[in-house]
Write a protein that holds these residues in place. Structure first.
Motif, PDB file in Angstrom:
ATOM      1  N   ARG A 140       0.044 -10.096  -7.590  1.00 28.77           N
ATOM      2  CA  ARG A 140      -1.104  -9.191  -7.702  1.00 28.77           C
ATOM      3  C   ARG A 140      -0.803  -7.823  -7.085  1.00 28.77           C
ATOM      4  O   ARG A 140      -1.034  -6.774  -7.707  1.00 28.77           O
ATOM      5  N   VAL A 141      -0.284  -7.826  -5.861  1.00 30.66           N
ATOM      6  CA  VAL A 141      -0.046  -6.559  -5.166  1.00 30.66           C
ATOM      7  C   VAL A 141       1.064  -5.758  -5.857  1.00 30.66           C
ATOM      8  O   VAL A 141       0.958  -4.531  -5.998  1.00 30.66           O
ATOM      9  N   LEU A 142       2.107  -6.441  -6.301  1.00 35.45           N
ATOM     10  CA  LEU A 142       3.185  -5.716  -6.994  1.00 35.45           C
ATOM     11  C   LEU A 142       2.678  -5.103  -8.296  1.00 35.45           C
ATOM     12  O   LEU A 142       3.024  -3.964  -8.634  1.00 35.45           O
ATOM     13  N   GLN A 143       1.863  -5.845  -9.036  1.00 37.97           N
ATOM     14  CA  GLN A 143       1.295  -5.314 -10.284  1.00 37.97           C
ATOM     15  C   GLN A 143       0.493  -4.052 -10.014  1.00 37.97           C
ATOM     16  O   GLN A 143       0.644  -3.038 -10.707  1.00 37.97           O
ATOM     17  N   GLU A 144      -0.367  -4.084  -9.002  1.00 40.01           N
ATOM     18  CA  GLU A 144      -1.192  -2.928  -8.672  1.00 40.01           C
ATOM     19  C   GLU A 144      -0.336  -1.751  -8.205  1.00 40.01           C
ATOM     20  O   GLU A 144      -0.574  -0.597  -8.584  1.00 40.01           O
TER      21      GLU A 144
ATOM     22  N   ILE B  67       2.952  -1.074  -8.725  1.00 41.60           N
ATOM     23  CA  ILE B  67       3.843  -0.524  -9.753  1.00 41.60           C
ATOM     24  C   ILE B  67       3.098   0.414 -10.691  1.00 41.60           C
ATOM     25  O   ILE B  67       3.663   1.412 -11.177  1.00 41.60           O
ATOM     26  N   SER B  68       1.813   0.154 -10.916  1.00 42.33           N
ATOM     27  CA  SER B  68       1.045   0.964 -11.870  1.00 42.33           C
ATOM     28  C   SER B  68       0.634   2.321 -11.317  1.00 42.33           C
ATOM     29  O   SER B  68       0.118   3.158 -12.066  1.00 42.33           O
ATOM     30  N   THR B  69       0.880   2.557 -10.018  1.00 41.68           N
ATOM     31  CA  THR B  69       0.348   3.781  -9.405  1.00 41.68           C
ATOM     32  C   THR B  69       1.409   4.761  -8.917  1.00 41.68           C
ATOM     33  O   THR B  69       1.056   5.877  -8.511  1.00 41.68           O
ATOM     34  N   VAL B  70       2.702   4.388  -8.922  1.00 41.07           N
ATOM     35  CA  VAL B  70       3.744   5.263  -8.364  1.00 41.07           C
ATOM     36  C   VAL B  70       4.941   5.342  -9.296  1.00 41.07           C
ATOM     37  O   VAL B  70       5.056   4.586 -10.259  1.00 41.07           O
ATOM     38  N   ASP B  71       5.838   6.275  -8.976  1.00 42.84           N
ATOM     39  CA  ASP B  71       7.065   6.436  -9.770  1.00 42.84           C
ATOM     40  C   ASP B  71       8.161   5.471  -9.344  1.00 42.84           C
ATOM     41  O   ASP B  71       8.960   5.027 -10.176  1.00 42.84           O
ATOM     42  N   VAL B  72       8.237   5.178  -8.050  1.00 46.10           N
ATOM     43  CA  VAL B  72       9.306   4.326  -7.524  1.00 46.10           C
ATOM     44  C   VAL B  72       8.704   3.341  -6.525  1.00 46.10           C
ATOM     45  O   VAL B  72       7.905   3.728  -5.666  1.00 46.10           O
ATOM     46  N   VAL B  73       9.090   2.081  -6.655  1.00 48.68           N
ATOM     47  CA  VAL B  73       8.689   1.044  -5.706  1.00 48.68           C
ATOM     48  C   VAL B  73       9.943   0.537  -5.003  1.00 48.68           C
ATOM     49  O   VAL B  73      10.931   0.177  -5.652  1.00 48.68           O
ATOM     50  N   VAL B  74       9.904   0.528  -3.681  1.00 47.96           N
ATOM     51  CA  VAL B  74      11.018   0.036  -2.871  1.00 47.96           C
ATOM     52  C   VAL B  74      10.502  -1.150  -2.065  1.00 47.96           C
ATOM     53  O   VAL B  74       9.667  -0.974  -1.168  1.00 47.96           O
ATOM     54  N   ILE B  75      10.970  -2.349  -2.388  1.00 49.20           N
ATOM     55  CA  ILE B  75      10.522  -3.578  -1.744  1.00 49.20           C
ATOM     56  C   ILE B  75      11.596  -4.024  -0.763  1.00 49.20           C
ATOM     57  O   ILE B  75      12.790  -3.987  -1.071  1.00 49.20           O
TER      58      ILE B  75
ATOM     59  N   LEU C   8       9.521 -10.742 -12.317  1.00 45.65           N
ATOM     60  CA  LEU C   8       9.742 -11.188 -13.693  1.00 45.65           C
ATOM     61  C   LEU C   8       8.445 -11.684 -14.312  1.00 45.65           C
ATOM     62  O   LEU C   8       8.188 -11.457 -15.507  1.00 45.65           O
ATOM     63  N   ALA C   9       7.601 -12.336 -13.532  1.00 40.06           N
ATOM     64  CA  ALA C   9       6.359 -12.887 -14.056  1.00 40.06           C
ATOM     65  C   ALA C   9       5.389 -11.793 -14.496  1.00 40.06           C
ATOM     66  O   ALA C   9       4.591 -12.010 -15.419  1.00 40.06           O
ATOM     67  N   ILE C  10       5.432 -10.612 -13.862  1.00 38.56           N
ATOM     68  CA  ILE C  10       4.507  -9.525 -14.240  1.00 38.56           C
ATOM     69  C   ILE C  10       5.134  -8.572 -15.248  1.00 38.56           C
ATOM     70  O   ILE C  10       4.580  -7.505 -15.530  1.00 38.56           O
ATOM     71  N   GLY C  11       6.282  -8.943 -15.787  1.00 33.46           N
ATOM     72  CA  GLY C  11       6.858  -8.176 -16.892  1.00 33.46           C
ATOM     73  C   GLY C  11       7.837  -7.091 -16.510  1.00 33.46           C
ATOM     74  O   GLY C  11       8.146  -6.215 -17.333  1.00 33.46           O
ATOM     75  N   VAL C  12       8.376  -7.147 -15.294  1.00 34.09           N
ATOM     76  CA  VAL C  12       9.397  -6.172 -14.906  1.00 34.09           C
ATOM     77  C   VAL C  12      10.707  -6.527 -15.596  1.00 34.09           C
ATOM     78  O   VAL C  12      11.149  -7.687 -15.585  1.00 34.09           O
ATOM     79  N   GLU C  13      11.321  -5.540 -16.224  1.00 34.32           N
ATOM     80  CA  GLU C  13      12.636  -5.741 -16.849  1.00 34.32           C
ATOM     81  C   GLU C  13      13.713  -5.730 -15.773  1.00 34.32           C
ATOM     82  O   GLU C  13      13.879  -4.738 -15.070  1.00 34.32           O
TER      83      GLU C  13
END
Length: 393
Positions: free
Chosen positions: A226-230, A232-240, A257-262
């Motif tokens: 849930r948090v990753l989906q939210e 990713i939709s709001t920024v240019d780069v995500v660093v986990i 992978l489950a939320i559709g990240v290539e």
């Protein structure tokens, strides 16, 4: 598992699209990358300019000259010197068109209105020609230049007040791990203080990236998705940081992978930073860095920072490197390429203690990373090694 060169190439070829263009004032341009060439609107200097304090002379081959006036820096008048005449002049002042040389004040003798040269003169001596630094309509600064303080000084000297640049990326730092607690609170047994978020945000700020945020995720699969989906939709780069390895509670890779990240790649043949993940979704670049702070910061410098510079349209995106002699013998452990925290000083580079991926202290002393390729075994003192220069040094 891929090699380091392939990993970087994939990051740059599949990374976030370049930022939109915008116009900023010159005072706000520090750290941005220029979008259009800047064309000089004038000659610099805009007139023949005195290079020092002294005397402008219309030389006639004699030693003695008659003083007829003075030209201060900023003065607009143009005295006309007859042959054998001179004027007092100051650094930066406009040299009269009729003057053939400027003689520094330490090399003359003055007696009233009489001036005697104590050195031979030469045509245009100590005179900066009009347009010596740049001519009108020439390219003053090229598209792709990362704007630094000297660039701002140069453009300000040309009277330029605004430039076109590419936007900097918005960046979210996602921190995972039930074992983490915030600094300043009591530390229960079995817990550790969270430091990766603070470290990466401070490093980004140091490098001029201010549009950052920190997001915390517990080690829960559904919450991670849930948090990753939210995010990713709001920024240019995500660093986990954390959760990308193979432990029972490392949910990040599966959640992405489950939320559709290539997935572009997962795992690089390097030390530290083997579990590194890189992927994309809807124009956002996603990095999964190891949770160990030394490995996380290493991966940031080698892969994340070049992507950020590429997003801005910089001409050079990788950190610069040089070949430098090693100051002591070093034996390589393992068969992976290695990035070793190092201190470059004098005529060589020293590999520092504290190379564990869990240790970040040595980064505080390091100004470089020594790169040793996969097939390295023992490096002898004096042998040249690839030394990557860290950007804050």
């Amino acid at each position: 598992m891929i090699d380091t060169a392939t990993a970087l190439q994939l990051v740059l070829s599949h990374g976030t699209s370049k930022g939109k263009t915008m116009e900023v004032t010159l005072n706000d341009a520090l750290g941005f990358v220029l979008y259009d060439d800047v064309i000089s609107p004038m000659d610099m200097p805009p007139f023949r300019q005195s290079a020092m304090d002294g005397y402008a002379v219309n030389a006639n081959g004699a030693d003695w000259y008659r003083l007829v006036g003075e030209v201060q820096a900023g003065a607009a008048h143009q005295p006309k010197l007859a042959t054998g005449e001179a004027v007092r002049i100051f650094t930066g002042a406009a040299v009269p068109d009729s003057a053939t040389a400027v003689i520094m004040q330490e090399k003359v003798a003055v007696n009233g209105q009489q001036l005697r040269l104590e050195i031979p003169w030469a045509p245009e001596m100590n005179i900066r020609p009009q347009g010596e630094q740049i001519k009108k309509d020439a390219v003053a600064m090229s598209n792709g230049t990362l704007i630094q303080g000297a660039h701002i000084g140069f453009l300000a000297g040309l009277g330029i007040t605004k430039v076109k640049v590419r936007q900097k990326p918005s960046i979210a730092i996602v921190v995972t791990g039930n074992e983490l607690v915030s600094p300043g609170t009591p530390l229960p047994y079995g817990k550790i203080y969270e430091s990766n978020g603070a470290m990466l945000q401070a490093t980004l700020n140091e490098l001029g990236y201010k549009n950052t945020s920190i997001v915390r995720i517990a080690d829960d699969y559904e919450d991670t998705k849930r948090v990753l989906q939210e995010t990713i939709s709001t920024v240019d780069v995500v660093v986990i940081t954390g959760g990308v390895s193979v432990g029972d509670y490392d949910f990040v890779g599966k959640a992405l992978l489950a939320i559709g990240v290539e997935q572009i790649f997962h795992k690089v043949k390097q030390k530290p930073g083997k579990p590194l993940f890189f992927g994309r979704k809807e124009g956002t670049s996603i990095f999964g860095l190891p949770g160990n702070p030394g490995a996380a910061l290493n991966c940031f410098y080698i892969y994340v920072y070049p992507l950020l510079r590429n997003f801005q349209g910089a001409e050079a995106v990788e950190l610069p490197s040089v070949q430098v002699p090693l100051l002591s013998d070093y034996t390589v452990n393992g068969d992976r390429a290695q990035f070793l925290k190092a201190k470059m000083h004098g005529a060589g580079v020293e590999i520092l203690d504290g190379q564990s991926s869990a240790m970040v202290r040595a980064f505080g002393y390091a100004n470089a990373l020594v790169f040793l390729p996969e097939d390295s075994t023992k490096i002898n003192k004096g042998e040249l090694v690839k030394t990557i220069l860290l950007p804050h040094q």
